[in-house]
Scaffold this active site. Structure first.
Site, PDB file in Angstrom:
ATOM      1  N   GLU A 182      43.108  46.105 -14.771  1.00 34.74           N
ATOM      2  CA  GLU A 182      42.286  47.223 -14.265  1.00 34.74           C
ATOM      3  C   GLU A 182      42.636  48.537 -14.952  1.00 34.74           C
ATOM      4  O   GLU A 182      42.906  49.540 -14.295  1.00 34.74           O
ATOM      5  CB  GLU A 182      42.447  47.354 -12.751  1.00 34.74           C
ATOM      6  N   GLU A 251      38.598  38.739  -9.753  1.00 31.47           N
ATOM      7  CA  GLU A 251      39.138  38.870  -8.393  1.00 31.47           C
ATOM      8  C   GLU A 251      38.003  38.995  -7.388  1.00 31.47           C
ATOM      9  O   GLU A 251      37.382  40.053  -7.281  1.00 31.47           O
ATOM     10  CB  GLU A 251      40.046  40.117  -8.282  1.00 31.47           C
TER      11      GLU A 251
HETATM   12  C1  GAL Z   1      43.193  44.844  -7.486  1.00 31.60           C
HETATM   13  C2  GAL Z   1      44.395  44.501  -8.345  1.00 31.60           C
HETATM   14  C3  GAL Z   1      45.187  43.377  -7.703  1.00 31.60           C
HETATM   15  C4  GAL Z   1      45.444  43.686  -6.253  1.00 31.60           C
HETATM   16  C5  GAL Z   1      44.123  43.941  -5.550  1.00 31.60           C
HETATM   17  C6  GAL Z   1      44.262  44.299  -4.087  1.00 31.60           C
HETATM   18  O1  GAL Z   1      42.650  46.059  -7.825  1.00 31.60           O
HETATM   19  O2  GAL Z   1      43.982  44.111  -9.618  1.00 31.60           O
HETATM   20  O3  GAL Z   1      46.390  43.210  -8.389  1.00 31.60           O
HETATM   21  O4  GAL Z   1      46.259  44.793  -6.177  1.00 31.60           O
HETATM   22  O5  GAL Z   1      43.489  45.019  -6.142  1.00 31.60           O
HETATM   23  O6  GAL Z   1      44.842  43.276  -3.392  1.00 31.60           O
END
Ligand code: GAL
Length: 836
Positions: A182, A251
């Site tokens: 990110e 994600e």
């Molecule tokens: C995303 C990040 C993950 C985790 C998630 C929240 O932005 O890439 O590593 O932190 O948020 O659980």
């Protein structure tokens, strides 16, 4: 002549090796990741290896496979591997190679997010604390010392994977990697040097020659050939930065994390399924669930104020058990997506409106495969739609999937998977405690003194959560407050997570920070006496930050000013006087957590065991409960501190920090965000703490607790997690895969009757039927109620078919329940059976 033959043979061998290598490769095109020449729709799930134990890995991965995953995604946790510069650790929970090989043995692929910045609610975002102290370093930007360290670690991991032949091109399971994490938002913030860093990062990663694609998530300018990917609760709107890259979702947040003092978020299975189907119907081809198994932040691995549980409302719960109906509902979805795969990978969808808020998305292949997705985006009303001259009912905020463009076999809002009620029940004998008082007084030795206030991370280098700040204050016997009784007010400005103020060794107050605000101020009247008074401030850092543009530079501890107000002289500033410091607790120096101390440590027992006393160590021993159910400690009567089992930390406890927020009803329909569906309001953010089974021996396990605030140890109990009951809640016309069979019988679009499947855990049987109603029952699993329409014989078939069995299934049709109790009304079956 002979030499020519040998040369020729050699050439054949080289060519065939080259051929093997080049065919066993991973590439991509605008549609999908291409594995061995075939475009694939890949379903992936995050399981972070140090958040469970190696003993748990095979079972977690088997459940992921049974859940229809193709890929396991994990970050690599730099600070777990390189605890001191150049000294590497790859054992136990950090045995990355073993983890990857277990995934390989299960026949799944790996997406390795090397980072090495992870974020992940992990201490310091995965960076080792020593990195902060490398001269001239600045994290995640165009900075020589940082880039050197990042390159060294990334190369180390890549070489290790190559040496173990773990890349797909070598016959291994790793099909893709991630560099950075990110970074897009950071680049926006930092400007030019950040862009230079991005380009360097890409060149560095690609130069490592892994033979598999690199991904950058949330980074719209990812340089070629790196694929930029999306993170979020929904990613259907996302397009990659080049039209020759596939649309990937690294994600899909299955829930959200819990912080101490925060509520426990959950995300309905219907909405997770909806988001996935939405992504696919807009041409997406790779989806990763973050998290598929969240697990536990053992030890001091959690980021700032992050709870020990990293359950995440994931399809596998913290303990590794199936979270139902989420796991089952997504499993059904994955099966259906796989049925559509030939059509999905063939080309881009054709989308046609079916109404104001409804549309069809159709995929056709040249070989005749056809898959359709019918969407109702309306979050309030269901809709009727006509598609290919057939009529379809679309529930609110849902997607129906038709793998043959005719029959609905799945709707994201209609759950046919069983749901489950999990129980935590006390197990074993009551624990017998001893206590040891870790008072502020015992800090005279092993301290050092400085003028003024020191920053905490610079001072502790994170070897402990704790730093004592101690100073003396002289009070003249003429001070007015001594006779008026109006105590002077001590003001302490601090940054961090908790501050305990002791005056002459008596706790005078505690203040906490929160995830939103780590600036904490103590301001209280304090009971000082004439003569020398001891002010001892215990500053606590509950994990280092893992996110934010300058998280590496975060300052913690008592940063000042520290003042006393209400003396004859007015305000006395203590900030710049002499302060004594002590890193960590007395009990930490004595290693009380591992052996319970040495022979001179005086533990109090029986009626002398301390209760409600700050800075107290407790110890006890216990035998491992029989069976293999997961084990946890109920810590609800305790305040804040840390817990060790046989010398190993299971994490920080902080049940005194109650969850503040608004918990209410939660509809699956409508946009989800992490504030929408919350639980635990007004209760401890976390009261149960997972003890891995493999950390226990059969007898005499040492349990040590450090309690910072004061608590009642007699309320602590060992719990076991069990499946108490399972439910099915199924519409009589619920779409199922069976509907595809209608194709063959010629009865197109006449849905098949669904089945209610009920299954207890291995070793359990269905003991009784708690509720069964075919008709118009209401409520949810655990609290079903009969409606106005109810088939009298609803329970009989379950009594006959299910009692005494581990699993059973019953067709949801009126005939099974003694006839139709209310013709012309659409009915459903709700059933709950007790497992024991
Ligand atoms: C995303 C990040 C993950 C985790 C998630 C929240 O932005 O890439 O590593 O932190 O948020 O659980």
């Amino acid at each position: 002549m002979g030499l020519k033959i040998v040369m020729w043979n050699l050439l054949v061998v080289i060519l065939s090796l080259w051929f093997c290598f080049s065919t066993a490769s991973v590439s991509y095109d605008h549609k999908a990741i291409v594995l061995n020449g075939t475009r694939r729709i890949l379903i992936s799930g995050s399981i972070h290896y140090p958040r469970s134990t190696p003993e748990m890995w095979p079972d977690l991965i088997a459940k992921a496979k049974a859940g229809g995953l193709d890929v396991i995604q994990t970050y690599v946790f730099w600070n777990g591997h390189e605890r001191e510069p150049g000294k590497f650790y790859f054992e136990g929970r950090y045995d990355l190679v073993k983890f990857i090989k277990i995934v390989q043995q299960a026949g799944l692929y790996v997406h390795l997010r090397i980072g090495p910045y992870a974020c992940a609610e992990w201490n310091f975002g995965g960076f080792p604390v020593w990195l902060k102290f490398v001269p001239g370093i600045s994290f995640r930007t165009d900075n020589g010392p940082f880039k050197d360290a990042m390159q060294n670690f990334t190369t180390k991991i890549v070489n290790m994977m190559k040496a173990e032949r773990l890349y797909e091109a070598q016959g291994g399971p790793i099909i893709m990697s991630q560099i950075e994490n990110e970074y897009g938002p950071m680049e926006y913030e930092l400007g030019a040097p950040a862009r230079t860093y991005t380009n360097w990062t890409a060149r560095m990663a690609v130069g490592l020659d892994t033979g598999v694609p690199w991904i950058m998530c949330k980074q719209d300018d990812a340089p070629d050939p790196i694929i930029n990917a999306c993170n979020g609760f929904y990613c259907d709107y996302f397009s990659p930065n080049k039209d020759y890259k596939p649309k990937m979702w690294t994600e899909n947040w299955t829930g959200w994390f819990t912080s101490f003092g925060g509520t426990v978020p959950y995300r309905p299975a219907e909405d997770v399924a909806f988001s996935v189907a939405r992504f696919i119907l807009k041409g997406g081809s790779f989806i990763n669930y973050y998290m598929y198994h969240g697990g536990t932040n053992f030890g001091r691995t959690a980021g700032s104020l992050i709870a020990t549980s990293y359950d995440y409302d994931a399809p596998l719960d913290e303990f590794g058990l199936l979270r139902q109906p989420k796991w089952g509902h997504l499993t059904h979805l994955h099966r259906v997506i796989k049925l559509c795969e030939p059509a999905l990978v063939s080309g881009d969808p054709v989308r046609t409106p079916l109404g104001n808020n409804q549309e069809a998305s159709v995929f056709n292949s040249t070989s005749g495969a056809c898959a359709a997705f019918l969407v109702n985006y309306d979050k309030n009303s269901s809709a009727k739609a006509v598609f290919n001259s057939m009529h379809y009912d679309l529930p609110p905020w849902s997607i129906s999937i038709l793998p043959d463009c005719k029959n609905v076999v799945f709707n994201t809002a209609m759950v046919s998977a069983q749901s489950a009620q999990m129980n935590m029940t006390p197990v074993g004998r009551p624990l017998v405690w001893q206590s040891y008082n870790d008072e502020a007084t015992s800090y005279e030795d092993k301290t050092f003194t400085a003028v003024g206030l020191l920053e905490q991370i610079n001072t502790t280098r994170d070897v402990s959560d704790y730093l004592w700040y101690m100073t003396d204050v002289n009070i003249d016997s003429n001070e007015g407050f001594l006779s008026s009784g109006e105590f002077p007010v001590l003001k302490v400005a601090s940054s961090g997570h908790a501050l305990h103020v002791f005056i002459n060794n008596q706790l005078s107050g505690t203040v906490y920070g929160s995830l939103e605000n780590t600036k904490i101020n103590f301001s209280n009247g304090v009971n000082l006496r004439a003569g020398v008074n001891k002010i001892s401030l215990l500053s606590t850092v509950v994990g280092l930050p893992n996110i934010g543009p300058h998280f590496g530079a975060w300052n913690a501890g008592v940063l000042g000013p520290v003042t006393l107000d209400g003396l004859n002289e007015g305000i006395r500033d203590l900030t710049l006087q002499n302060w004594s410091y002590k890193v960590g607790l007395n009990g930490e120096a004595l290693s009380l957590h591992s052996q319970g101390g040495n022979s001179t440590t005086e533990w109090a027992g029986g009626s002398l065991v301390a209760q409600d006393q700050p800075l107290t160590w407790y110890k006890t021993t216990f035998d491992a409960p029989d069976g293999d159910q997961p084990i946890a400690l109920d810590m609800n009567t305790m305040g804040k501190g840390q817990i060790w089992i046989n010398g190993r930390s299971i994490g920080r406890h902080w049940p005194a920090h109650k969850a503040s927020g608004t918990c209410g009803g939660c509809s699956y329909a409508g946009w989800y965000d992490e504030k929408k569906c919350l639980s635990n309001c007004g209760e401890a953010s976390q009261k149960w703490y997972h003890i891995p089974r493999s950390w226990l021996k059969p007898r005499g396990n040492l349990l040590v607790i450090f309690e910072e605030l004061g608590g009642i140890p007699f309320g602590i109990s060992l719990m076991q997690r069990k499946l108490a009951s399972v439910c099915a809640d199924i519409n009589e016309w619920q779409p199922t895969l069976m509907n595809l069979q209608m194709q063959h019988s010629g009865k197109v679009n006449q849905p098949f009757r669904p089945k209610a499947h009920l299954r207890c855990m291995p070793g359990q049987n269905i003991a009784s039927i708690k509720f069964a109603s075919f008709g118009t029952p209401g409520g949810t699993c655990g609290s079903f109620v009969q409606g106005s329409c109810h088939a009298q014989k609803s329970g009989d078939v379950f009594e006959r078919n299910c009692i005494g069995k581990n699993a059973c299934s019953v067709i949801v049709a009126p005939g099974m329940f003694g006839g139709d109790p209310c013709p012309k009304i659409t009915k459903k079956l709700s059933v709950e059976v007790i497992c024991s």
